[in-house]
Design a protein around this motif. Structure first.
Motif, PDB file in Angstrom:
ATOM      1  N   THR A  37      38.291  53.186  41.163  1.00 20.33           N
ATOM      2  CA  THR A  37      39.084  52.320  42.024  1.00 20.33           C
ATOM      3  C   THR A  37      38.553  50.898  42.012  1.00 20.33           C
ATOM      4  O   THR A  37      37.356  50.673  42.104  1.00 20.33           O
ATOM      5  N   GLY A  38      39.460  49.940  41.916  1.00 24.52           N
ATOM      6  CA  GLY A  38      39.141  48.526  42.045  1.00 24.52           C
ATOM      7  C   GLY A  38      40.111  47.902  43.023  1.00 24.52           C
ATOM      8  O   GLY A  38      40.897  48.600  43.669  1.00 24.52           O
ATOM      9  N   VAL A  39      40.087  46.579  43.140  1.00 25.64           N
ATOM     10  CA  VAL A  39      41.013  45.869  44.013  1.00 25.64           C
ATOM     11  C   VAL A  39      41.440  44.557  43.377  1.00 25.64           C
ATOM     12  O   VAL A  39      40.718  43.985  42.558  1.00 25.64           O
ATOM     13  N   TRP A  40      42.625  44.113  43.761  1.00 21.14           N
ATOM     14  CA  TRP A  40      43.122  42.802  43.356  1.00 21.14           C
ATOM     15  C   TRP A  40      43.220  41.947  44.605  1.00 21.14           C
ATOM     16  O   TRP A  40      44.012  42.237  45.496  1.00 21.14           O
ATOM     17  N   LEU A  68      43.448  38.508  38.354  1.00 19.39           N
ATOM     18  CA  LEU A  68      42.127  39.098  38.133  1.00 19.39           C
ATOM     19  C   LEU A  68      41.836  40.090  39.249  1.00 19.39           C
ATOM     20  O   LEU A  68      42.124  39.817  40.412  1.00 19.39           O
ATOM     21  N   GLY A  69      41.273  41.225  38.894  1.00 27.46           N
ATOM     22  CA  GLY A  69      40.866  42.229  39.863  1.00 27.46           C
ATOM     23  C   GLY A  69      39.378  42.486  39.729  1.00 27.46           C
ATOM     24  O   GLY A  69      38.723  41.991  38.806  1.00 27.46           O
ATOM     25  N   LEU A  70      38.846  43.278  40.634  1.00 27.33           N
ATOM     26  CA  LEU A  70      37.420  43.593  40.642  1.00 27.33           C
ATOM     27  C   LEU A  70      37.221  45.088  40.810  1.00 27.33           C
ATOM     28  O   LEU A  70      37.931  45.741  41.570  1.00 27.33           O
ATOM     29  N   ILE A  71      36.234  45.625  40.097  1.00 31.35           N
ATOM     30  CA  ILE A  71      35.818  47.014  40.274  1.00 31.35           C
ATOM     31  C   ILE A  71      34.294  47.009  40.288  1.00 31.35           C
ATOM     32  O   ILE A  71      33.659  46.318  39.472  1.00 31.35           O
ATOM     33  N   PRO A  72      33.678  47.715  41.228  1.00 38.03           N
ATOM     34  CA  PRO A  72      32.213  47.725  41.270  1.00 38.03           C
ATOM     35  C   PRO A  72      31.625  48.139  39.919  1.00 38.03           C
ATOM     36  O   PRO A  72      32.158  49.010  39.240  1.00 38.03           O
ATOM     37  N   LEU A 110      38.603  42.765  36.099  1.00 40.46           N
ATOM     38  CA  LEU A 110      39.771  43.371  35.466  1.00 40.46           C
ATOM     39  C   LEU A 110      40.828  42.283  35.349  1.00 40.46           C
ATOM     40  O   LEU A 110      41.029  41.520  36.289  1.00 40.46           O
ATOM     41  N   THR A 111      41.489  42.188  34.202  1.00 36.57           N
ATOM     42  CA  THR A 111      42.478  41.137  34.004  1.00 36.57           C
ATOM     43  C   THR A 111      43.846  41.709  33.659  1.00 36.57           C
ATOM     44  O   THR A 111      43.968  42.826  33.161  1.00 36.57           O
ATOM     45  N   GLU A 112      44.842  40.891  33.905  1.00 35.80           N
ATOM     46  CA  GLU A 112      46.226  41.212  33.589  1.00 35.80           C
ATOM     47  C   GLU A 112      46.796  40.035  32.783  1.00 35.80           C
ATOM     48  O   GLU A 112      47.722  39.349  33.212  1.00 35.80           O
ATOM     49  N   PRO A 113      46.246  39.783  31.579  1.00 35.22           N
ATOM     50  CA  PRO A 113      46.619  38.576  30.831  1.00 35.22           C
ATOM     51  C   PRO A 113      48.041  38.578  30.276  1.00 35.22           C
ATOM     52  O   PRO A 113      48.557  37.528  29.930  1.00 35.22           O
ATOM     53  N   ALA A 114      48.687  39.722  30.211  1.00 36.12           N
ATOM     54  CA  ALA A 114      50.041  39.771  29.660  1.00 36.12           C
ATOM     55  C   ALA A 114      51.102  39.421  30.704  1.00 36.12           C
ATOM     56  O   ALA A 114      52.285  39.581  30.458  1.00 36.12           O
ATOM     57  N   GLY A 137      26.331  33.969  47.639  1.00 31.52           N
ATOM     58  CA  GLY A 137      26.739  32.685  48.190  1.00 31.52           C
ATOM     59  C   GLY A 137      28.164  32.702  48.715  1.00 31.52           C
ATOM     60  O   GLY A 137      28.491  32.006  49.649  1.00 31.52           O
ATOM     61  N   ALA A 138      29.027  33.481  48.083  1.00 26.93           N
ATOM     62  CA  ALA A 138      30.421  33.662  48.522  1.00 26.93           C
ATOM     63  C   ALA A 138      30.895  35.013  48.000  1.00 26.93           C
ATOM     64  O   ALA A 138      30.371  35.527  47.002  1.00 26.93           O
ATOM     65  N   ASP A 139      31.878  35.589  48.663  1.00 25.77           N
ATOM     66  CA  ASP A 139      32.428  36.874  48.229  1.00 25.77           C
ATOM     67  C   ASP A 139      33.085  36.703  46.854  1.00 25.77           C
ATOM     68  O   ASP A 139      33.755  35.699  46.593  1.00 25.77           O
ATOM     69  N   ALA A 140      32.901  37.671  45.974  1.00 29.55           N
ATOM     70  CA  ALA A 140      33.437  37.611  44.616  1.00 29.55           C
ATOM     71  C   ALA A 140      34.960  37.495  44.596  1.00 29.55           C
ATOM     72  O   ALA A 140      35.531  36.971  43.644  1.00 29.55           O
ATOM     73  N   ALA A 141      35.635  37.965  45.640  1.00 28.17           N
ATOM     74  CA  ALA A 141      37.096  37.886  45.690  1.00 28.17           C
ATOM     75  C   ALA A 141      37.570  36.435  45.646  1.00 28.17           C
ATOM     76  O   ALA A 141      38.583  36.128  45.017  1.00 28.17           O
ATOM     77  N   GLY A 142      36.858  35.538  46.288  1.00 27.31           N
ATOM     78  CA  GLY A 142      37.224  34.124  46.265  1.00 27.31           C
ATOM     79  C   GLY A 142      37.178  33.546  44.870  1.00 27.31           C
ATOM     80  O   GLY A 142      38.008  32.712  44.492  1.00 27.31           O
ATOM     81  N   MET A 143      36.201  33.976  44.072  1.00 26.55           N
ATOM     82  CA  MET A 143      36.102  33.509  42.695  1.00 26.55           C
ATOM     83  C   MET A 143      37.324  33.975  41.897  1.00 26.55           C
ATOM     84  O   MET A 143      37.889  33.227  41.105  1.00 26.55           O
ATOM     85  N   CYS A 144      37.750  35.213  42.140  1.00 24.85           N
ATOM     86  CA  CYS A 144      38.955  35.725  41.473  1.00 24.85           C
ATOM     87  C   CYS A 144      40.165  34.879  41.823  1.00 24.85           C
ATOM     88  O   CYS A 144      40.939  34.493  40.947  1.00 24.85           O
ATOM     89  N   LEU A 145      40.338  34.607  43.115  1.00 26.95           N
ATOM     90  CA  LEU A 145      41.492  33.825  43.552  1.00 26.95           C
ATOM     91  C   LEU A 145      41.511  32.443  42.902  1.00 26.95           C
ATOM     92  O   LEU A 145      42.547  31.972  42.445  1.00 26.95           O
ATOM     93  N   SER A 146      40.365  31.792  42.847  1.00 24.14           N
ATOM     94  CA  SER A 146      40.292  30.462  42.242  1.00 24.14           C
ATOM     95  C   SER A 146      40.581  30.506  40.751  1.00 24.14           C
ATOM     96  O   SER A 146      41.345  29.693  40.228  1.00 24.14           O
ATOM     97  N   LEU A 147      39.978  31.466  40.057  1.00 27.40           N
ATOM     98  CA  LEU A 147      40.149  31.535  38.605  1.00 27.40           C
ATOM     99  C   LEU A 147      41.531  32.032  38.182  1.00 27.40           C
ATOM    100  O   LEU A 147      41.983  31.742  37.079  1.00 27.40           O
ATOM    101  N   GLN A 148      42.222  32.759  39.050  1.00 25.32           N
ATOM    102  CA  GLN A 148      43.591  33.165  38.735  1.00 25.32           C
ATOM    103  C   GLN A 148      44.453  31.925  38.504  1.00 25.32           C
ATOM    104  O   GLN A 148      45.295  31.900  37.609  1.00 25.32           O
ATOM    105  N   LYS A 149      44.251  30.903  39.302  1.00 27.93           N
ATOM    106  CA  LYS A 149      45.010  29.667  39.150  1.00 27.93           C
ATOM    107  C   LYS A 149      44.649  28.977  37.847  1.00 27.93           C
ATOM    108  O   LYS A 149      45.503  28.446  37.150  1.00 27.93           O
ATOM    109  N   PHE A 150      43.385  28.990  37.478  1.00 29.40           N
ATOM    110  CA  PHE A 150      42.936  28.352  36.247  1.00 29.40           C
ATOM    111  C   PHE A 150      43.448  29.093  35.015  1.00 29.40           C
ATOM    112  O   PHE A 150      43.974  28.496  34.090  1.00 29.40           O
TER     113      PHE A 150
END
Length: 166
Positions: free
Chosen positions: A45-48, A113-117, A74-78, A95-108
């Motif tokens: 299990t992961g999360v987006w 982007l999703g995360l799984i431990p 985890l990415t969804e590049p297609a 320093g910050a929750d990893a989810a914030g990094m995903c949100l920022s980089l999705q725009k870039f």
């Protein structure tokens, strides 16, 4: 923060399907814990993470139990296909929750982007149902990861299947 679950499409496939149940959680690891409660047996299990408004998210300092936790990306590049797979990157809640990094980089990057431990374990197999006369069944859908309990006389309308107790 808001998340949607990502459930592995089968044991050790490395491909994850986007679930349809919104999760509100204080941290990425909390969201993974909530999502794992409905995970298909044998699947990881992961999360987006997502936010409903545009712009860069505010940094959220990780809670003590979140600090230092690492996640495979985890990415969804297609595009918005609902199918995610690992891309080799690892994010950490330092320093910050990893989810914030995903949100920022999705725009870039222009894709989700999703995360799984990094230490994600497959969900346990379902336990045998109670053999009493008032048994219950469990409904489950591998693509949405939803799971609910229904009585043996209930009709399932979520697209899942019901397995009544013996």
């Amino acid at each position: 923060m808001k998340f949607f679950p990502l459930y592995e499409t089968g044991a050790n496939t490395g491909t994850y399907a986007l679930g349809s149940t919104e999760i509100e959680a204080d941290s990425t690891s909390d969201a993974v814990t909530q999502a794992a409660q409905a995970a298909p047996a044998g699947c990881r299990t992961g999360v987006w993470p997502y936010q409903m408004i545009s712009g860069t998210p505010a940094a959220i300092a990780p809670a003590a139990d979140e600090n230092g936790k690492q996640y495979n990306v985890l990415t969804e590049p297609a595009g918005a296909t609902g199918s995610f797979s690992a891309n080799g990157q690892v994010f950490a809640s330092i320093g910050a929750d990893a989810a914030g990094m995903c949100l920022s980089l999705q725009k870039f990057f222009g894709y989700r982007l999703g995360l799984i431990p990094t230490d994600a374990k497959p969900a346990a197999a379902a336990t045998p149902a109670n053999t009493g006369s008032a048994g219950s069944g469990t409904t489950s859908s591998g693509t949405t990861g939803s799971s609910t309990t229904a009585s043996t006389s209930s009709t399932v309308t979520s697209g899942g299947t019901a397995t009544p107790a013996a």
